[in-house]
Enzyme design. Sequence first.
Site, PDB file in Angstrom:
ATOM      1  N   PHE A  33       0.835  -0.840   0.018  1.00 52.72           N
ATOM      2  CA  PHE A  33       0.027  -0.190  -0.095  1.00 52.72           C
ATOM      3  C   PHE A  33       0.704   1.130   0.135  1.00 52.72           C
ATOM      4  O   PHE A  33       1.704   1.287   0.247  1.00 52.72           O
ATOM      5  CB  PHE A  33      -0.925  -0.038   1.189  1.00 52.72           C
ATOM      6  CG  PHE A  33      -1.931  -1.307   0.354  1.00 52.72           C
ATOM      7  CD1 PHE A  33      -2.427  -1.696   0.115  1.00 52.72           C
ATOM      8  CD2 PHE A  33      -2.704  -1.530   2.567  1.00 52.72           C
ATOM      9  CE1 PHE A  33      -3.317  -2.720  -0.055  1.00 52.72           C
ATOM     10  CE2 PHE A  33      -3.600  -2.396   3.010  1.00 52.72           C
ATOM     11  CZ  PHE A  33      -3.835  -2.808   1.239  1.00 52.72           C
ATOM     12  N   HIS A  37      -3.546   4.271  -2.202  1.00 51.19           N
ATOM     13  CA  HIS A  37      -5.005   3.273  -1.965  1.00 51.19           C
ATOM     14  C   HIS A  37      -5.218   3.740  -1.189  1.00 51.19           C
ATOM     15  O   HIS A  37      -6.186   3.277  -0.581  1.00 51.19           O
ATOM     16  CB  HIS A  37      -3.358   1.605  -1.310  1.00 51.19           C
ATOM     17  CG  HIS A  37      -2.706   0.888  -2.911  1.00 51.19           C
ATOM     18  ND1 HIS A  37      -1.477   1.021  -2.494  1.00 51.19           N
ATOM     19  CD2 HIS A  37      -3.783  -0.110  -3.343  1.00 51.19           C
ATOM     20  CE1 HIS A  37      -1.112   0.193  -3.890  1.00 51.19           C
ATOM     21  NE2 HIS A  37      -2.596  -0.429  -4.466  1.00 51.19           N
ATOM     22  N   GLY A 147      -8.857   3.293  -9.087  1.00 51.53           N
ATOM     23  CA  GLY A 147      -8.223   4.311  -9.547  1.00 51.53           C
ATOM     24  C   GLY A 147      -8.309   4.999 -10.830  1.00 51.53           C
ATOM     25  O   GLY A 147      -7.816   3.591 -11.801  1.00 51.53           O
ATOM     26  N   MET A 184       1.488   7.794  -8.031  1.00 49.38           N
ATOM     27  CA  MET A 184       2.384   6.619  -6.895  1.00 49.38           C
ATOM     28  C   MET A 184       2.046   5.369  -7.680  1.00 49.38           C
ATOM     29  O   MET A 184       0.636   5.549  -7.987  1.00 49.38           O
ATOM     30  CB  MET A 184       1.518   6.688  -5.836  1.00 49.38           C
ATOM     31  CG  MET A 184       1.681   8.247  -4.979  1.00 49.38           C
ATOM     32  SD  MET A 184       1.133   8.452  -3.312  1.00 49.38           S
ATOM     33  CE  MET A 184       1.906   9.890  -2.660  1.00 49.38           C
ATOM     34  N   SER A 186       3.127   1.028  -6.393  1.00 52.89           N
ATOM     35  CA  SER A 186       3.746  -0.168  -5.747  1.00 52.89           C
ATOM     36  C   SER A 186       4.835  -0.174  -6.473  1.00 52.89           C
ATOM     37  O   SER A 186       5.760  -0.441  -6.308  1.00 52.89           O
ATOM     38  CB  SER A 186       3.160  -1.376  -5.662  1.00 52.89           C
ATOM     39  OG  SER A 186       2.338  -0.643  -5.478  1.00 52.89           O
TER      40      SER A 186
HETATM   41  P1  AMP Z   1      -2.685  -2.041  -7.364  1.00 57.30           P
HETATM   42  O1  AMP Z   1      -2.519  -2.726  -5.957  1.00 57.30           O
HETATM   43  O2  AMP Z   1      -1.390  -0.915  -8.011  1.00 57.30           O
HETATM   44  O3  AMP Z   1      -3.200  -2.731  -8.289  1.00 57.30           O
HETATM   45  O4  AMP Z   1      -4.062  -1.499  -7.170  1.00 57.30           O
HETATM   46  C1  AMP Z   1      -5.583  -0.672  -6.724  1.00 57.30           C
HETATM   47  C2  AMP Z   1      -6.079  -0.315  -7.308  1.00 57.30           C
HETATM   48  O5  AMP Z   1      -6.117   1.252  -6.783  1.00 57.30           O
HETATM   49  C3  AMP Z   1      -6.289  -0.141  -8.683  1.00 57.30           C
HETATM   50  O6  AMP Z   1      -7.771   0.701  -8.908  1.00 57.30           O
HETATM   51  C4  AMP Z   1      -5.430   0.700  -8.886  1.00 57.30           C
HETATM   52  O7  AMP Z   1      -6.104   2.032 -10.281  1.00 57.30           O
HETATM   53  C5  AMP Z   1      -5.208   1.891  -7.610  1.00 57.30           C
HETATM   54  N1  AMP Z   1      -4.007   3.303  -7.764  1.00 57.30           N
HETATM   55  C6  AMP Z   1      -3.079   2.842  -7.449  1.00 57.30           C
HETATM   56  N2  AMP Z   1      -2.069   3.235  -7.826  1.00 57.30           N
HETATM   57  C7  AMP Z   1      -3.145   4.286  -7.623  1.00 57.30           C
HETATM   58  C8  AMP Z   1      -2.883   5.936  -7.479  1.00 57.30           C
HETATM   59  N3  AMP Z   1      -1.100   6.754  -7.729  1.00 57.30           N
HETATM   60  N4  AMP Z   1      -4.187   7.021  -7.601  1.00 57.30           N
HETATM   61  C9  AMP Z   1      -4.996   6.507  -7.485  1.00 57.30           C
HETATM   62  N5  AMP Z   1      -5.332   5.383  -7.565  1.00 57.30           N
HETATM   63  C10 AMP Z   1      -4.433   4.635  -7.329  1.00 57.30           C
END
Ligand code: AMP
Length: 282
Positions: A33, A37, A147, A184, A186
């Site tokens: 996270f 997140h 996101g 941002m 991961s």
């Molecule tokens: P992930 O863990 O990378 O699969 O992301 C989980 C959720 O967080 C997804 O809906 C992503 O689009 C959202 N997310 C990741 N990074 C960002 C960010 N910088 N701004 C907004 N939402 C994000």
Amino acid sequence: MDILNSPDEMTQWSRRQALSGKSISFVPTMGFFHEGHLRLMRKAKESADLVVVSLFVNPTQFGPNEDLDSYPRNFERDQRLAEAEGVAVLFAPTPDLIYPQGFQTEVVVKELPFHLCGKNRPGHFNGVTTVVTKLFNMVLPQNAVFGEKDFQQLAVIRRMVQDLNIPVEIIGHPIVRESDGLAMSSRNKYLTASNRSSALSLSQSLQLARDSFQQGVSSTAELTEIISAHIGSFVGTEIDYVSFVDCDNLQSVDQVDRRTLLALAVRIDSTVRLIDNGFVVL
Ligand code: AMP
């Protein structure tokens, strides 16, 4: 905060909440996270009585040469952060529970996945739509927060939910950025100090496109040249795509208008693949 691993336990928990009249907002993630997140979790908290966050690094959305094995993980830290956000359940199933032996069903959106990231990541969105459908069926949320950083993913999921009459409201959340503009992610953890400055070429390109449009450049072919030259001026950058697309159907457009999204994917130092996007006209 409860930590659940089994899909059956997850569904039983959700059914109990429904019986007591509580609504659920759901945030699917792959963990590790960051503030992006956490902001999605806060949005979820405003959107229902209870928040469920899933943490599942979904193997079927990674290609054979992608970073499934090295994808950053830190369960204890994620657990602490989710708990501090007031999350009710952290749902962290293992791949064998999501894809038991004999699994053979896929959810496929036909067109949207073939633009942007889908060109170089075949099968990626089938992995996403299948796992999100399964997670929705396990968590039974009233709404789910995604996101806009993954703009195409959000578009594909909105399409799927509409096409399949899935009774989950999809809520988009704006991109959360570092103070210098870097979106941002991961995967930013992979960036060394020197290639972190090259990573700024993405967010800078969004601004450059807006400035160039303000100065009268509306042809996307010309804008693509300007942006590509800018990204190419940074050390170790390799463009996967620079695309000006319609925000609804994700098809390329020749001229910028209010619906035009600039979407970027750039590999830094041949290893870290970063994406970013934004509207050209704000
Ligand atoms: P992930 O863990 O990378 O699969 O992301 C989980 C959720 O967080 C997804 O809906 C992503 O689009 C959202 N997310 C990741 N990074 C960002 C960010 N910088 N701004 C907004 N939402 C994000």
